[in-house]
Design an enzyme around this catalytic site. Structure first.
Site, mmCIF file in Angstrom:
data_model
loop_
_atom_site.group_PDB
_atom_site.id
_atom_site.type_symbol
_atom_site.label_atom_id
_atom_site.label_comp_id
_atom_site.label_asym_id
_atom_site.label_seq_id
_atom_site.Cartn_x
_atom_site.Cartn_y
_atom_site.Cartn_z
ATOM 1 N N LYS A 62 -1.528 5.109 8.495
ATOM 2 C CA LYS A 62 -0.912 5.270 7.402
ATOM 3 C C LYS A 62 -1.553 5.582 6.035
ATOM 4 C CE LYS A 62 1.726 2.499 4.051
ATOM 5 N NZ LYS A 62 2.189 1.009 3.557
ATOM 6 N N LYS B 103 -7.868 1.590 -3.093
ATOM 7 C CA LYS B 103 -7.406 1.261 -1.701
ATOM 8 C C LYS B 103 -7.476 2.344 -1.044
ATOM 9 C CE LYS B 103 -5.090 -0.747 1.596
ATOM 10 N NZ LYS B 103 -5.586 -2.284 2.429
ATOM 11 N N THR C 276 0.938 -1.375 -0.083
ATOM 12 C CA THR C 276 -0.120 -0.169 -0.024
ATOM 13 C C THR C 276 0.758 1.235 -0.172
ATOM 14 O OG1 THR C 276 -1.765 -1.187 1.364
ATOM 15 C CG2 THR C 276 -1.889 1.273 1.215
#
Ligand code: NAD
Length: 296
Positions: free
Chosen positions: A243, A168, A93
């Site tokens: 994050k 995402k 990611t």
């Protein structure tokens, strides 16, 4: 079955590489950390001495690394050693800009590439039930799909380079915001003398219904499998949620999108992490909200 190189054998990459071995692929792996290399070796992954050695002769190269700088750094390091015709896949990611930079590096060196971040966490990585969100052209996606299917259950082609990362971070921005929303509702219900079960029974079948409530309820009881029933052990750690929220805000800034609730969710998770709770499941944010009420 293919020769696959797998770089980044951590919490996610280790079990993903193991599932590729189980599917009959010949997997060669590399990680900077000895314990990760040893754990992967025990699952049948051949261990290379360096990242560049790892990719030699591989038809598919997969990276599963912490952040964009690691992906761009490793791809820069290995691309001169990758065999002609190989497919590059990054499952980490990372920020959309770095994902696009990695695609450009691969294209310049003559390789097809796919960004394919995942959702489903360590449990999904172990059970080979991850969802992959892929970005890249049709040909690269078609080549990547059968490989990703050995590690996941749902593979979605989201668009061109970087579209997987975009999907995402948009999804996880919804998740971060919705978890805070559900947690605020339970915290308010407690103050109003409404039981957890009563709020759950109503909201789970009403317009407040969402995944954060019905699959991952932040209070113990209504959903027995949620981390709330296990002292908020992750699961999906608050530091990882932070994050992803940071990535969403970087992307929003760069793209000129207004995401005030995403920004507020980032600030709330940042305060939770600063208070020393980065390792707690992200649904533990309800305890942060209760503490805020206490400090008023
Ligand atoms: P991790 O820290 O457990 O694993 C990352 C691994 O990369 C480590 O073992 C590290 O030693 C290795 N590494 C770093 N730099 C390297 C280099 N230059 N060469 C070789 N190896 C290197 O992290 P993780 O939980 O496995 O997450 C990996 C990625 O997946 C992250 O981008 C994360 O955001 C994403 N992700 C994690 C989860 C989760 O629940 N853990 C869920 C979805 C997505």
């Amino acid at each position: 079955m293919a020769n696959i190189a797998f770089i980044g054998l951590g919490n996610m990459g280790g079990p993903m590489a193991a599932n590729l071995v189980k599917a009959g692929h010949k997997v060669t792996g590399f990680d900077l950390v000895t314990a990760s290399r040893e754990a992967a070796a025990a699952e049948g992954v051949a261990i290379a001495a360096t990242a560049a050695d790892c990719v030699k002769g591989a038809a598919v190269v997969i990276t599963m690394l912490p952040a964009g700088k690691h992906v761009v750094g490793v791809w820069t390091e290995i691309l001169t050693s990758v065999a002609p015709g190989a497919l590059m896949i990054d499952c980490s990611t990372i920020d959309v800009a770095s994902a696009r930079q990695a695609h450009a590096l691969a294209a310049k060196a003559g390789f097809a590439a796919v960004d394919a971040p995942v959702s489903g966490g360590v449990g999904g990585a172990k059970a080979a039930t991850l969802t992959f969100m892929a970005g890249g052209d049709d040909k690269a996606f078609a080549a990547a799909k059968p490989v990703l299917e050995a590690m996941g259950k749902k593979i979605v082609h989201c668009g061109e380079a970087g579209a997987g990362q975009a999907a995402k971070i948009c999804n996880n921005m919804i998740l971060g915001i919705s978890m805070i929303g559900v947690s605020e509702a339970f915290a308010l219900a407690e103050k109003l003398g409404l039981s957890h079960q009563a709020l759950f029974d109503v909201a789970s079948t009403s317009s407040g219904q969402c995944w954060s409530l019905t699959s991952y309820c932040p209070v113990p009881g209504p959903v027995p499998t949620s981390p709330a029933n296990n002292d908020y052990k992750p699961g999906f750690a608050a530091a990882l949620m932070l994050k992803d929220l940071r990535l969403s805000q970087e992307a929003a800034k760069a793209a000129g999108a207004a995401t005030p609730l995403g920004a507020h969710a980032e600030a709330i998770y940042a305060a939770f992490e600063q208070a020393g709770h980065g390792g707690v499941d992200f649904s533990g944010i309800i305890n942060h909200l209760r503490a805020l009420a206490g400090s008023r």
